[in-house]
Design a protein around this motif. Structure first.
Motif, mmCIF file in Angstrom:
data_model
loop_
_atom_site.group_PDB
_atom_site.id
_atom_site.type_symbol
_atom_site.label_atom_id
_atom_site.label_comp_id
_atom_site.label_asym_id
_atom_site.label_seq_id
_atom_site.Cartn_x
_atom_site.Cartn_y
_atom_site.Cartn_z
ATOM 1 N N PRO A 97 0.838 -1.209 0.000
ATOM 2 C CA PRO A 97 0.000 0.000 0.000
ATOM 3 C C PRO A 97 0.869 1.254 0.000
ATOM 4 O O PRO A 97 1.979 1.271 0.527
ATOM 5 C CB PRO A 97 -0.806 -0.124 1.296
ATOM 6 C CG PRO A 97 -0.765 -1.589 1.636
ATOM 7 C CD PRO A 97 0.559 -2.073 1.163
ATOM 8 N N ARG A 98 0.320 2.276 -0.602
ATOM 9 C CA ARG A 98 1.074 3.528 -0.648
ATOM 10 C C ARG A 98 1.239 4.126 0.745
ATOM 11 O O ARG A 98 2.157 4.904 0.982
ATOM 12 C CB ARG A 98 0.376 4.528 -1.564
ATOM 13 C CG ARG A 98 0.508 4.180 -3.040
ATOM 14 C CD ARG A 98 -0.066 5.286 -3.915
ATOM 15 N NE ARG A 98 0.161 4.989 -5.314
ATOM 16 C CZ ARG A 98 1.236 5.379 -5.993
ATOM 17 N NH1 ARG A 98 2.165 6.083 -5.367
ATOM 18 N NH2 ARG A 98 1.358 5.084 -7.263
ATOM 19 N N PHE A 106 6.508 4.792 3.114
ATOM 20 C CA PHE A 106 7.535 5.502 3.890
ATOM 21 C C PHE A 106 8.570 4.551 4.462
ATOM 22 O O PHE A 106 9.644 4.977 4.872
ATOM 23 C CB PHE A 106 6.866 6.290 5.035
ATOM 24 C CG PHE A 106 6.194 5.416 6.052
ATOM 25 C CD1 PHE A 106 6.915 4.909 7.154
ATOM 26 C CD2 PHE A 106 4.850 5.080 5.947
ATOM 27 C CE1 PHE A 106 6.296 4.102 8.095
ATOM 28 C CE2 PHE A 106 4.255 4.278 6.887
ATOM 29 C CZ PHE A 106 4.964 3.762 7.962
ATOM 30 N N MET A 107 8.258 3.225 4.506
ATOM 31 C CA MET A 107 9.201 2.257 5.042
ATOM 32 C C MET A 107 10.453 2.158 4.176
ATOM 33 O O MET A 107 11.478 1.629 4.614
ATOM 34 C CB MET A 107 8.539 0.872 5.128
ATOM 35 C CG MET A 107 7.369 0.796 6.109
ATOM 36 S SD MET A 107 7.904 0.939 7.813
ATOM 37 C CE MET A 107 8.845 -0.553 8.019
ATOM 38 N N ARG A 145 -0.837 -0.830 12.854
ATOM 39 C CA ARG A 145 -1.981 -1.587 12.328
ATOM 40 C C ARG A 145 -1.959 -1.649 10.809
ATOM 41 O O ARG A 145 -2.371 -2.635 10.208
ATOM 42 C CB ARG A 145 -3.290 -0.936 12.837
ATOM 43 C CG ARG A 145 -3.597 -1.271 14.294
ATOM 44 C CD ARG A 145 -5.013 -0.887 14.654
ATOM 45 N NE ARG A 145 -5.227 0.547 14.546
ATOM 46 C CZ ARG A 145 -4.962 1.420 15.516
ATOM 47 N NH1 ARG A 145 -4.457 0.990 16.675
ATOM 48 N NH2 ARG A 145 -5.205 2.704 15.339
ATOM 49 N N LEU A 146 -1.460 -0.555 10.216
ATOM 50 C CA LEU A 146 -1.311 -0.586 8.757
ATOM 51 C C LEU A 146 -0.358 -1.710 8.352
ATOM 52 O O LEU A 146 -0.618 -2.461 7.391
ATOM 53 C CB LEU A 146 -0.785 0.762 8.249
ATOM 54 C CG LEU A 146 -1.783 1.910 8.201
ATOM 55 C CD1 LEU A 146 -1.084 3.202 7.789
ATOM 56 C CD2 LEU A 146 -2.922 1.607 7.239
ATOM 57 N N THR A 175 -1.425 -9.310 7.086
ATOM 58 C CA THR A 175 -2.602 -10.183 7.006
ATOM 59 C C THR A 175 -2.955 -10.494 5.559
ATOM 60 O O THR A 175 -3.245 -11.647 5.195
ATOM 61 C CB THR A 175 -3.786 -9.512 7.709
ATOM 62 O OG1 THR A 175 -3.450 -9.239 9.079
ATOM 63 C CG2 THR A 175 -5.027 -10.398 7.657
ATOM 64 N N SER A 176 -2.957 -9.451 4.697
ATOM 65 C CA SER A 176 -3.298 -9.698 3.278
ATOM 66 C C SER A 176 -2.217 -10.555 2.600
ATOM 67 O O SER A 176 -2.529 -11.445 1.798
ATOM 68 C CB SER A 176 -3.454 -8.363 2.541
ATOM 69 O OG SER A 176 -2.225 -7.645 2.539
ATOM 70 N N TRP A 177 -0.960 -10.337 2.950
ATOM 71 C CA TRP A 177 0.109 -11.151 2.347
ATOM 72 C C TRP A 177 -0.012 -12.597 2.790
ATOM 73 O O TRP A 177 0.222 -13.527 2.024
ATOM 74 C CB TRP A 177 1.471 -10.604 2.769
ATOM 75 C CG TRP A 177 1.766 -9.243 2.202
ATOM 76 C CD1 TRP A 177 1.074 -8.588 1.245
ATOM 77 C CD2 TRP A 177 2.805 -8.371 2.614
ATOM 78 N NE1 TRP A 177 1.602 -7.357 0.999
ATOM 79 C CE2 TRP A 177 2.700 -7.198 1.828
ATOM 80 C CE3 TRP A 177 3.832 -8.446 3.563
ATOM 81 C CZ2 TRP A 177 3.562 -6.123 1.963
ATOM 82 C CZ3 TRP A 177 4.716 -7.377 3.694
ATOM 83 C CH2 TRP A 177 4.575 -6.239 2.898
ATOM 84 N N LYS A 178 -0.352 -12.801 4.090
ATOM 85 C CA LYS A 178 -0.413 -14.164 4.635
ATOM 86 C C LYS A 178 -1.425 -15.013 3.871
ATOM 87 O O LYS A 178 -1.166 -16.159 3.533
ATOM 88 C CB LYS A 178 -0.765 -14.093 6.115
ATOM 89 C CG LYS A 178 -0.843 -15.466 6.784
ATOM 90 C CD LYS A 178 -1.162 -15.333 8.267
ATOM 91 C CE LYS A 178 -1.270 -16.707 8.920
ATOM 92 N NZ LYS A 178 -1.594 -16.593 10.367
ATOM 93 N N SER A 179 -2.592 -14.398 3.596
ATOM 94 C CA SER A 179 -3.620 -15.158 2.882
ATOM 95 C C SER A 179 -3.145 -15.498 1.465
ATOM 96 O O SER A 179 -3.382 -16.609 0.961
ATOM 97 C CB SER A 179 -4.921 -14.366 2.837
ATOM 98 O OG SER A 179 -4.718 -13.118 2.174
#
Length: 1103
Positions: A191-192, A196-197, A218-219, A225-229
């Motif tokens: 995600p955009r 910043f990471m 949480r972001l 979470t989305s990557w894990k699935s």
């Protein structure tokens, strides 16, 4: 995670300006900077080379599009480029995009100027063929930049802006995932909000009052979470490949593991990215619960990756085998790949710990079986095997396909039994698979092949009925029945022609139904044919005679290809007893014939042969007669071999053949005893015999000739036992025959030399001939015909000597004939001859006498050169010594031939002149002179005065001299004669001189007559001149004047009349060409007559 390379490959803009790219490709050259601009951009996007661009411009239609776009004042004209298989250009947007396209658009309604900033005149747009990729590109390059401009959105509430950012971010992440799925890859979206990471101060941005910002954590956790699935789905997705295809090939299995390996490796590469490592590090530091689950997921990913890499590694060697089988073009080449295939599969099974799954391996074996079946079907083309002629090739192909199938299963079984050899001191895991699962479809395929073979083989047998022509009493009826059966069979067979579906397909039940109907109709046809066969064999059964054996065999031979069919086989078996009875009776007749011949071994039909040849020929014919009767019986597949009659027939045949063998052996012994008695191997007879005390003939003993003939015939016979002496004689047969041929040539060649050699030639070949005669004398006295002594070299040497001498002698004679032909051709055309006969007065052609003489002399010189070459060749052929008297005599002989021919040439030319000037033959004029008036004097041209260099006499003398000078053009062959040519000898010949004198005498007499005619003309002319010189009057006594003008005028008229009268007489009556008295043609000047005689008319001639 979005792939950087993928993003760059999809780079583009809806209406982006083209930046200055002048140095992108230095090798692109163009005189037009506008085209240069387009080329540079195409090179950047498509890699288009100047050659490709020039090829595009070479098309007239494309060139017109470029001209319209660059020069027309119309903004609506655009250039659209697409690069699929090749670069294309058009002016209309394509309906369906298959690849990226590039659009060049004018910025205003003007032509594109060469000298201005081209990028300011042309806008460029790129469009990607994927709508999802295009949407993602639109969001990243259009929407996001707009949302980042606060000044543009200052009027919107923050809640709206936040909602837009969140929705667009979610849409971007979704598009990234979907785009990866479409490419068969798992792409992890970033995600955009967490971009910043990637900054170096990411930790400071995450903390707030020295604690992590919970909202940002949480972001990060939501991203995990989305990557894990996604990762879990990729790991758990079909650990065994999906088999949705009906009969998949092994490439499905191989491609699955290759794609799975690439996908898992791509996920690991994305997780190794810097931004992900930082994210995991932050979760670990922050004590997030997601860290442990993410770490466990990463371990699962590594394990799955190791599994897929291991399986892909061991499946890689199978790719080359797969390609080889797919590319195989010949059915017989297919089995060569089976050994490597199952060997590689055994290696995979024994070495890959992850591939030892029974279900998975059985499916893989099924796929290879499907591939082999499909390849055999493609190469066999079963639907095209139902031919109407030439059934052998389809049957061979079907047998080959069955053999390939059997080899495939056999190779599997062999490798299955050797599986333990692949485990080096390890626990063996055998191929204990239920083969029904692996080879179920394979067995069905073989069953279909056997059905196919049965159909084609039946067609081959039944189509033979078309060629059968039945004879006999009921021939017409039986023929109609046979034709009806053929028509019915063809109707059943043609049903297979119209089948469009694959007959080898397991699900094609229609083929099996049609085959069952076909078999029923074939049985019906067989019953009809069996009825026909019964009626044909019935007469032979009713009337038992040995002559019927051939009839039975003939019938059986006609139906032989179909006799193995059950119904027909039963019919033939019922008539077997009749056939056995006939054969037994025939063997008894043969035995009686043998007994009769054994008593009297001289039959009338063999009296023209020698006894031994006649006996052996008779024995061989009787043996063949017996075999021809019995052997066909053995080849018939009938149920008769266990019958007593059949056993008796075989026993009788064996007894008769043994009797014939003993008869042949006795005959051989008898003949060999006679051969030994004559001692034919040691005749000790001379090779030649002399007769008439000068000629030779071949000295062959009649007994030897007979023996050679008999040995040759005996060796041509079947199973002939030849004794050692005959073996020796036969072994030398070629030697003796060649010697006879050589000796026959020697005797004939020697006779030709003796009969044709000339006395003048004999001294030149005396030495060679003496040496040959010495060897001939040896051949007639000391050199013998003997089996132990080979005189071949002696005979060949003698033949070679004679052949050499004969060829040289007769070549020299041929040269003499050629010499005669060379000079004889000059007898066909005279040096001087008349013009064309169709002319009114064909005179002798002397106007081009210089050219004719030059050409004739050139031809004679060339002939002389050839004569000199012949002389040299004959000297070489006769091996003569140039200084010897014998050679000089031979040269004189050749010189005399040339002299005689030159004599004939000169005589021919002189005879021609004599004949053409002979007054008795009444020929046309030969020469012509002109009579002309020169002032007041009449003269001839050429002159007829003797002694004049330009006169007719000297001209004719020159012609005759040229005829004699022909002999001077030929160089003398006999140099020792002291003369350079032949002219002097010919001029001294009395006969030729007499011809010359006759010609010149005729010329002299004719010239005298012409001169006397001229004197008469001169006489009248002098009278005319004298009268004309008279005075006009005479004075007598000084007072009387006499007027002489009337008298003078009358006398002049009278003289003129007689001059003209004489001239006209000669013109009208004396017009011939022969220079003999009263026959010289004159060409009078008519104008002279008319001028000299103005008052001349017909009345004057009548006075």
């Amino acid at each position: 995670m979005a792939d950087t390379n993928t993003e760059s490959s999809m780079r583009g803009s809806i209406t982006s300006d083209v930046f200055e790219t002048g140095d992108v490709t230095e090798d692109i050259e163009s005189d037009d900077p506008r085209l240069h601009f387009i080329m540079i951009y195409l090179n950047m996007i498509y890699g288009t080379t100047p050659t490709d661009f020039k090829k595009l411009l070479s098309n007239e239609t494309n060139k017109l599009l470029f001209d319209l776009f660059l020069d027309q004042l119309d903004r609506n004209i655009i250039l659209i480029f697409e690069n699929n298989d090749s670069l294309t250009v058009s002016s209309e947007f394509p309906v369906h995009l298959r690849s990226k396209i590039i659009c060049f658009i004018k910025r205003n309604d003007a032509s594109i100027e060469r000298n201005e900033n081209i990028s300011g005149q042309i806008a460029v747009a790129e469009f990607i063929h994927s709508s999802i990729a295009q949407l993602a590109l639109f969001i990243s390059e259009v929407l996001w930049p707009i949302l980042q401009r606060r000044k543009t959105l200052r009027q919107l509430p923050d809640l709206v802006i936040k909602s837009c950012n969140q929705n667009i971010s979610e849409l971007t992440n979704l598009l990234t995932v979907v785009n990866g799925v479409l490419r068969g890859r798992t792409v992890l979206p970033i995600p955009r909000e967490i971009q910043f990471m990637q900054r170096s101060n990411y930790l400071r941005l995450l903390t707030h009052n020295k604690t992590f910002d919970g909202r940002k954590i949480r972001l990060l956790e939501n991203s995990v979470t989305s990557w894990k699935s996604q990762i879990q789905a990729a790991i758990n997705y079909d650990r065994d490949p999906p088999y949705t295809k009906l009969h998949p090939f092994p490439n499905v299995e191989i491609d699955f593991w290759t794609t799975r390996t690439d996908n898992l490796q791509g996920i690991k590469t994305q997780l190794d990215a810097l931004i992900v490592r930082r994210l995991v590090e932050v979760l670990e530091i922050a004590g997030s619960n997601y860290f442990s689950s993410f770490r466990a997921l990463f371990r699962d990913l590594i394990e799955a990756l190791i599994e897929t890499q291991n399986i892909s590694l061991y499946l890689q060697p199978l790719i080359s085998i797969l390609k080889s089988i797919e590319q195989c073009q010949e059915l017989e080449q297919l089995p060569q790949y089976f050994l490597n295939l199952f060997h590689t599969l055994a290696l995979c099974w024994s070495h890959s710990s992850y591939y030892m799954n029974i279900t998975r391996f059985i499916n893989f074996l099924q796929q290879w079986t499907n591939l082999v079946i499909a390849k055999i079907r493609d190469l066999l083309q079963p639907n095209e095997l139902f031919v109407d002629t030439d059934f052998d090739e389809p049957l061979q192909n079907i047998d080959l396909a069955l053999e390939v199938c059997i080899l495939y299963k056999k190779t599997y079984d062999t490798r299955k039994n050797l599986i333990s050899t692949y485990y080096n001191n390890r626990q063996v895991r055998y191929w204990e698979f239920p083969e029904v699962k692996i080879f179920s479809r394979y067995n069905n395929f073989i069953h279909r092949l056997k059905i196919l073979k049965d159909i084609v083989a039946t067609a081959k047998e039944c189509f033979i009925y078309e060629t059968i022509e039945i004879g006999g009493i009921d021939a017409e009826e039986l023929q109609l029945l046979l034709q009806k059966s053929v028509i019915e069979f063809k109707s059943a067979y043609n049903t297979f022609h119209i089948l469009s579906d694959d007959i080898m397909n397991d699900s094609n039940d229609e083929f099996l139904k049609i085959y069952e109907q076909f078999r029923n109709r074939v049985i019906s046809c067989d019953e009809r044919i069996a009825n026909i066969l019964k009626r044909l064999l019935q007469p032979c059964h009713s009337n038992i005679k040995t002559d019927n054996i051939d009839s039975i065999y003939r019938i059986l031979k006609i139906f032989d290809p179909t006799l193995q069919r059950d119904i027909l086989k039963n019919v033939v078996s019922n008539y077997a007893n009749t056939l056995l009875t006939l054969l037994e009776s025939a063997l008894k007749d043969d035995k009686a014939l043998f007994d009769e011949y054994s008593k009297d071994m001289r039959t009338t039909w063999l009296l023209n042969m020698s006894q031994v040849v006649a006996d052996l020929n008779w024995a061989e014919q009787l043996r063949l007669r017996i075999i021809n009767k019995i052997e066909p019986l053995k080849s018939l597949n009938l149920s008769i071999k266990d019958k007593p009659t059949y056993e008796r027939i075989i026993e009788q045949e064996l007894d008769l053949l043994n009797l014939l063998k003993k008869f042949v052996d006795d005959t051989n012994v008898k003949w060999m005893n006679g051969f030994r008695k004559e001692n034919l191997l040691h005749l000790n007879e001379p090779l030649l015999r002399k007769y008439d005390d000068k000629y030779y003939v071949v000295n062959i003993k009649p007994e030897l000739t007979t023996a050679l003939h008999e040995v040759m015939r005996l060796y041509q016979m079947h199973n002939m036992k030849i004794f050692d002496e005959a073996e020796v004689l036969y072994g030398q047969m070629d030697r003796f025959l060649q010697q006879f041929i050589d000796l026959d040539y020697i005797t004939k060649s020697y006779r030709r030399i003796k009969d044709n050699v000339l006395i003048i030639e004999y001294p030149l070949i005396r030495e060679d001939l003496i040496a040959i005669e010495a060897n001939l004398e040896k051949a007639s006295t000391t050199v013998m015909f003997n089996i132990d002594i080979d005189s071949t070299n002696f005979i060949r040497g003698l033949r070679t000597s004679l052949n050499d001498l004969e060829s040289r002698l007769f070549k020299s004679k041929s040269n003499l004939d050629e010499m005669r032909k060379i000079l004889t051709k000059f007898l066909k055309t005279a040096l001087y001859s008349r013009g064309e006969v169709r002319q009114d007065n064909p005179l002798l052609m002397i106007y081009d006498k210089e050219n004719r003489v030059l050409k004739r002399n050139s031809d004679l010189r060339n002939a002389g050169v050839r004569l000199q070459e012949i002389l040299k060749q004959n000297k070489w052929l006769l091996k003569a010594d140039a200084d010897s008297d014998t050679w000089k005599s031979y040269v004189d002989y050749m010189d005399e031939i040339v002299l005689e021919l030159l004599y004939e040439i000169i005589q021919y030319n002189l005879d021609y002149l004599l004949e053409e000037s002979n007054p008795s033959l009444n020929k046309h004029p030969l020469f012509e002179v002109s009579c002309v008036l020169d002032d007041i004097e009449v003269r001839f041209s050429p002159t007829l005065e003797f002694g004049s260099a330009e006169g007719l006499y000297d001209m004719v003398d020159t012609l005759i001299g040229n005829i004699f000078r022909q002999a001077a053009m030929v160089v003398r062959l006999a140099e020792h004669s002291g003369q350079k040519h032949y002219q002097d000898d010919l001029e001294d010949m009395k006969e030729l001189n007499n011809f010359r004198l006759q010609i010149m005498e005729r010329l002299r007499m004719t010239m005298d007559e012409a001169n006397m005619w001229k004197l008469m003309i001169d006489l009248f002319q002098s009278i005319y001149n004298e009268i004309d010189s008279w005075n006009q009057s005479l004075l007598f006594g000084s007072w009387l004047r006499v007027d002489l003008r009337p008298l003078k005028r009358s006398l002049l008229v009278l003289v003129t009349k007689w001059i003209n009268l004489y001239k006209n007489y000669l013109i009208d009556h004396v017009t011939v060409s022969h220079f003999v008295p009263n026959r010289l043609k004159f060409d009078f000047n008519k104008s002279f007559l008319s001028v000299s005689n103005p008052n001349f008319n017909d009345s004057v001639l009548t006075d």
